[in-house]
Design an enzyme around this catalytic site. Structure first.
Site, PDB file in Angstrom:
ATOM      1  N   ASN A  42      40.098   4.681   5.652  1.00 27.62           N
ATOM      2  CA  ASN A  42      39.282   4.886   6.861  1.00 27.62           C
ATOM      3  C   ASN A  42      38.564   6.234   6.861  1.00 27.62           C
ATOM      4  O   ASN A  42      37.441   6.337   7.345  1.00 27.62           O
ATOM      5  CB  ASN A  42      40.115   4.683   8.124  1.00 27.62           C
ATOM      6  CG  ASN A  42      41.273   5.629   8.239  1.00 27.62           C
ATOM      7  OD1 ASN A  42      41.806   6.103   7.233  1.00 27.62           O
ATOM      8  ND2 ASN A  42      41.680   5.919   9.449  1.00 27.62           N
ATOM      9  N   GLU A  72      51.776  10.569   7.326  1.00 28.18           N
ATOM     10  CA  GLU A  72      50.881  10.442   8.491  1.00 28.18           C
ATOM     11  C   GLU A  72      50.588   8.955   8.629  1.00 28.18           C
ATOM     12  O   GLU A  72      49.919   8.378   7.781  1.00 28.18           O
ATOM     13  CB  GLU A  72      49.579  11.226   8.263  1.00 28.18           C
ATOM     14  CG  GLU A  72      49.756  12.728   8.216  1.00 28.18           C
ATOM     15  CD  GLU A  72      50.184  13.353   9.540  1.00 28.18           C
ATOM     16  OE1 GLU A  72      50.276  12.632  10.557  1.00 28.18           O
ATOM     17  OE2 GLU A  72      50.452  14.565   9.542  1.00 28.18           O
ATOM     18  N   CYS A 102      43.077   6.590  13.022  1.00 27.94           N
ATOM     19  CA  CYS A 102      44.488   6.605  13.434  1.00 27.94           C
ATOM     20  C   CYS A 102      44.623   7.125  14.862  1.00 27.94           C
ATOM     21  O   CYS A 102      45.448   6.633  15.621  1.00 27.94           O
ATOM     22  CB  CYS A 102      45.315   7.430  12.457  1.00 27.94           C
ATOM     23  SG  CYS A 102      44.683   9.085  12.193  1.00 27.94           S
ATOM     24  N   GLU A 127      50.784  17.939   9.021  1.00 21.55           N
ATOM     25  CA  GLU A 127      49.640  18.375   8.209  1.00 21.55           C
ATOM     26  C   GLU A 127      48.872  19.399   9.033  1.00 21.55           C
ATOM     27  O   GLU A 127      48.948  19.423  10.262  1.00 21.55           O
ATOM     28  CB  GLU A 127      48.733  17.190   7.839  1.00 21.55           C
ATOM     29  CG  GLU A 127      49.310  16.346   6.723  1.00 21.55           C
ATOM     30  CD  GLU A 127      48.295  15.421   6.069  1.00 21.55           C
ATOM     31  OE1 GLU A 127      47.830  14.491   6.736  1.00 21.55           O
ATOM     32  OE2 GLU A 127      47.980  15.637   4.873  1.00 21.55           O
TER      33      GLU A 127
HETATM   34  P1  NAD Z   1      48.058   1.272   3.662  1.00 20.64           P
HETATM   35  O1  NAD Z   1      49.417   1.734   4.035  1.00 20.64           O
HETATM   36  O2  NAD Z   1      47.839  -0.168   3.357  1.00 20.64           O
HETATM   37  O3  NAD Z   1      47.505   2.045   2.387  1.00 20.64           O
HETATM   38  C1  NAD Z   1      47.460   3.457   2.313  1.00 20.64           C
HETATM   39  C2  NAD Z   1      47.527   3.893   0.872  1.00 20.64           C
HETATM   40  O4  NAD Z   1      48.809   3.547   0.335  1.00 20.64           O
HETATM   41  C3  NAD Z   1      46.499   3.241  -0.058  1.00 20.64           C
HETATM   42  O5  NAD Z   1      46.046   4.225  -0.976  1.00 20.64           O
HETATM   43  C4  NAD Z   1      47.315   2.155  -0.765  1.00 20.64           C
HETATM   44  O6  NAD Z   1      46.815   1.811  -2.036  1.00 20.64           O
HETATM   45  C5  NAD Z   1      48.666   2.817  -0.899  1.00 20.64           C
HETATM   46  N1  NAD Z   1      49.820   1.889  -0.983  1.00 20.64           N
HETATM   47  C6  NAD Z   1      49.892   0.604  -0.578  1.00 20.64           C
HETATM   48  N2  NAD Z   1      51.133   0.119  -0.780  1.00 20.64           N
HETATM   49  C7  NAD Z   1      51.858   1.127  -1.321  1.00 20.64           C
HETATM   50  C8  NAD Z   1      53.216   1.267  -1.699  1.00 20.64           C
HETATM   51  N3  NAD Z   1      54.090   0.258  -1.579  1.00 20.64           N
HETATM   52  N4  NAD Z   1      53.627   2.464  -2.182  1.00 20.64           N
HETATM   53  C9  NAD Z   1      52.775   3.497  -2.270  1.00 20.64           C
HETATM   54  N5  NAD Z   1      51.466   3.440  -1.908  1.00 20.64           N
HETATM   55  C10 NAD Z   1      51.020   2.268  -1.434  1.00 20.64           C
HETATM   56  O7  NAD Z   1      47.123   1.773   4.845  1.00 20.64           O
HETATM   57  P2  NAD Z   1      45.576   1.527   5.037  1.00 20.64           P
HETATM   58  O8  NAD Z   1      45.395   0.105   5.476  1.00 20.64           O
HETATM   59  O9  NAD Z   1      44.840   2.046   3.856  1.00 20.64           O
HETATM   60  O10 NAD Z   1      45.240   2.515   6.257  1.00 20.64           O
HETATM   61  C11 NAD Z   1      45.301   2.127   7.596  1.00 20.64           C
HETATM   62  C12 NAD Z   1      46.525   2.711   8.271  1.00 20.64           C
HETATM   63  O11 NAD Z   1      46.567   4.122   8.059  1.00 20.64           O
HETATM   64  C13 NAD Z   1      46.521   2.554   9.777  1.00 20.64           C
HETATM   65  O12 NAD Z   1      47.798   2.165  10.214  1.00 20.64           O
HETATM   66  C14 NAD Z   1      46.202   3.946  10.302  1.00 20.64           C
HETATM   67  O13 NAD Z   1      46.648   4.205  11.608  1.00 20.64           O
HETATM   68  C15 NAD Z   1      46.859   4.787   9.278  1.00 20.64           C
HETATM   69  N6  NAD Z   1      46.276   6.128   9.256  1.00 20.64           N
HETATM   70  C16 NAD Z   1      47.022   7.183   9.686  1.00 20.64           C
HETATM   71  C17 NAD Z   1      46.486   8.448   9.724  1.00 20.64           C
HETATM   72  C18 NAD Z   1      47.270   9.624  10.197  1.00 20.64           C
HETATM   73  O14 NAD Z   1      46.869  10.751   9.913  1.00 20.64           O
HETATM   74  N7  NAD Z   1      48.365   9.436  10.899  1.00 20.64           N
HETATM   75  C19 NAD Z   1      45.179   8.644   9.300  1.00 20.64           C
HETATM   76  C20 NAD Z   1      44.442   7.549   8.860  1.00 20.64           C
HETATM   77  C21 NAD Z   1      45.012   6.290   8.829  1.00 20.64           C
END
Ligand code: NAD
Length: 469
Positions: A147, A243, A277, A450
């Site tokens: 995102n 995060e 997020c 962070e």
């Molecule tokens: P996701 O958890 O599907 O993926 C995030 C990252 O993790 C990607 O690079 C993915 O390839 C990797 N990944 C996937 N499975 C993994 C595993 N088993 N082990 C290690 N890495 C793995 O999340 P997304 O769909 O890319 O992002 C959306 C989510 O992120 C939403 O829930 C959003 O709220 C959250 N988000 C949080 C913040 C914050 O700062 N708190 C910021 C942005 C997004």
């Protein structure tokens, strides 16, 4: 530098092709427009080994010298804003002007962390001299989501490298290209191995989090994946910063000036097509101003253009990827099937992953659209009368990332903010994050911090030298 082709990983200061390739889709057309390297397990081992080899010299470098290199990275990123923003729109979907802000934001984080120096504490008694300073951890595994792919990657790079660590960074498979190009830009500045950038599918993330060569994992993504990351880290006690997701509540008090706040609330919920997020995801509005705010928000939704971010005048782009698009559509179908009232904005184009801005008119508190993080342009608006009641409703969530309070009475706003169970609460604004201010999810929104000095110190451990006199 060519931003249209030549997407290579950065390993040990060199550009490296993957063992295979992954397709990158433009979400505005749903068509593949580029390919990124698919990192093999052996290549990941090489990246970790390069980061390990670079660590002693990077750690030993005078902090001013390290800071100067990080500042140079910030300046170089800023200098490539235009080209990166165009590429950003194609892979992420966000309109180009807003994409520029993301590149500049990433640069601002590097500049800010290039000026942060960890503290040294001295304690002296008649019998002892005690020095507590902070030392880096080693090689950091950084994993970022789709995102805010550049910005959230730079949060990690800036703090971890400023603290004296080296890194292997993996962006999301949905948005690998800009981060690969950032790796290529920084290759000209940083010593080989200090920052390695690898790309591949989710499986690469699994290999990374279970790799014994890392001292720490800094992860941004969903709560479900965050839990898996923490489990993988436990095996050899890697430090973790997570995060994660949020379901942020905004509370609108009856004394607000609706004309003044409607736009701010709208974009606090829908900027980046609501894939933030810390976006407002539950909007609690006092009954005295409920209809007035609802009608203004629907008016804005009807007036703005949703479409391809590369086209002039587009305000909101598509959902970033098919998986998320289908999830948001499913939530929308559930809301329809449950008989909820959906108020929709302007029509959206065919072809890409587009969903119209949708406001759900006062759904029950226990409906899925209220309880779940949509991460797409569906916003439930809920009525309230009593402040204690609305704070309790806002706090029922298992998440605790951020929130907002809107009131002309600033002190009343602060009082409500302090009762909310989240890491950040904005009063009369939203989405404001700065490199100097800690950002920490409460409850299941995260683990660790962070940004700010706290964020820098998450990439370090205290070391105490205790001398007898
Ligand atoms: P996701 O958890 O599907 O993926 C995030 C990252 O993790 C990607 O690079 C993915 O390839 C990797 N990944 C996937 N499975 C993994 C595993 N088993 N082990 C290690 N890495 C793995 O999340 P997304 O769909 O890319 O992002 C959306 C989510 O992120 C939403 O829930 C959003 O709220 C959250 N988000 C949080 C913040 C914050 O700062 N708190 C910021 C942005 C997004």
């Amino acid at each position: 530098m060519d931003f249209e082709t030549g997407y290579q990983m950065t390993i040990g200061g060199r550009g490296v092709d993957g063992a295979g390739r992954i397709d990158v889709v433009n979400p505005a057309t749903a068509e593949v427009f580029a390919q990124a390297p698919d990192c093999s397990r052996a290549q990941l081992d090489e990246a970790v080994a390069a980061a390990q080899a670079a660590f002693p010299a990077w750690k030993a470098m005078a902090i001013e010298e390290r800071q100067a290199l990080i500042r140079k990275c910030g300046e170089a990123l800023m200098g490539h804003t235009e080209a990166l923003a165009r590429l950003f729109t194609r892979e992420q979907g966000r309109p180009t002007d807003a994409a520029k802000q993301e590149i500049q934001g990433g640069a601002a984080w590097l500049m800010a962390f290039s000026q942060m120096t960890p503290p040294v504490h001295l304690e002296e008694t008649d019998t002892r001299w005690i020095e507590t300073r902070y030392v880096p951890l080693g090689v950091v595994c950084a994993i970022s989501p789709w995102n805010f792919p550049v910005m959230l990657s730079m949060w990690k790079v800036a703090a971890a490298l400023a603290a004296g660590n080296t890194m292997v960074l993996k962006p999301s498979p949905f948005t690998p290209l800009c981060v690969l190009k950032v790796g290529e830009i920084f290759r000209q500045i940083l010593p080989p191995g200090v920052l390695n950038v690898v790309t591949g599918g989710d499986e690469l993330g699994v290999w990374m989090t279970s790799h014994p060569g890392f001292a720490k994992i800094s992860f941004t993504g969903s709560t479900a994946t965050g839990k898996k990351v923490m489990e993988a880290a436990a095996k050899d006690l890697k430090r973790v910063t997570l995060e994660l997701g949020g379901n942020d509540a905004a509370i609108v008090m009856p004394d607000v000036d609706l004309d003044e706040i409607a736009q701010k609330i709208f974009f606090g919920a829908f900027f980046n097509t609501a894939q933030i997020c810390v976006a407002t995801k539950r909007l609690y509005v006092h009954e005295d101003v409920y209809e007035g705010l609802r009608d203004r928000l629907v008016g804005i939704a009807k007036a703005i253009k949703v479409g391809d971010g590369a086209e002039q005048g587009t305000v909101l782009g598509p959902i970033q990827n098919k998986r998320q698009y289908e999830r948001v559509l499913e939530l929308l179908e559930d809301a329809k099937a449950s008989g909820l009232t959906l108020l929709q904005g302007a029509d959206v184009p065919d072809g890409g992953y587009f969903i119209p801005v949708t406001i759900v008119d006062n759904p029950p508190e226990d409906s899925r659209v209220v309880q779940e993080e949509a991460f797409g342009p569906i916003l439930p608006m809920l009525r309230f009368r009593d402040v204690d009641d609305v704070i309790a409703r806002a706090n029922t969530s298992e998440y605790g990332l951020a929130g907002a309070v809107w009131s002309k009475d600033v002190q009343a706003g602060i009082d409500i903010a302090r009762r909310m169970e989240t890491g950040t609460i904005w009063v009369n604004q939203n989405l404001e994050l700065t490199p100097g201010t800690p950002f920490a999810g409460h409850k299941q929104s995260g683990f660790g911090v962070e940004n700010g000095m706290e964020g820098l110190l998450e990439f370090m451990v205290p070391q105490v030298v205790n001398v007898a006199r």
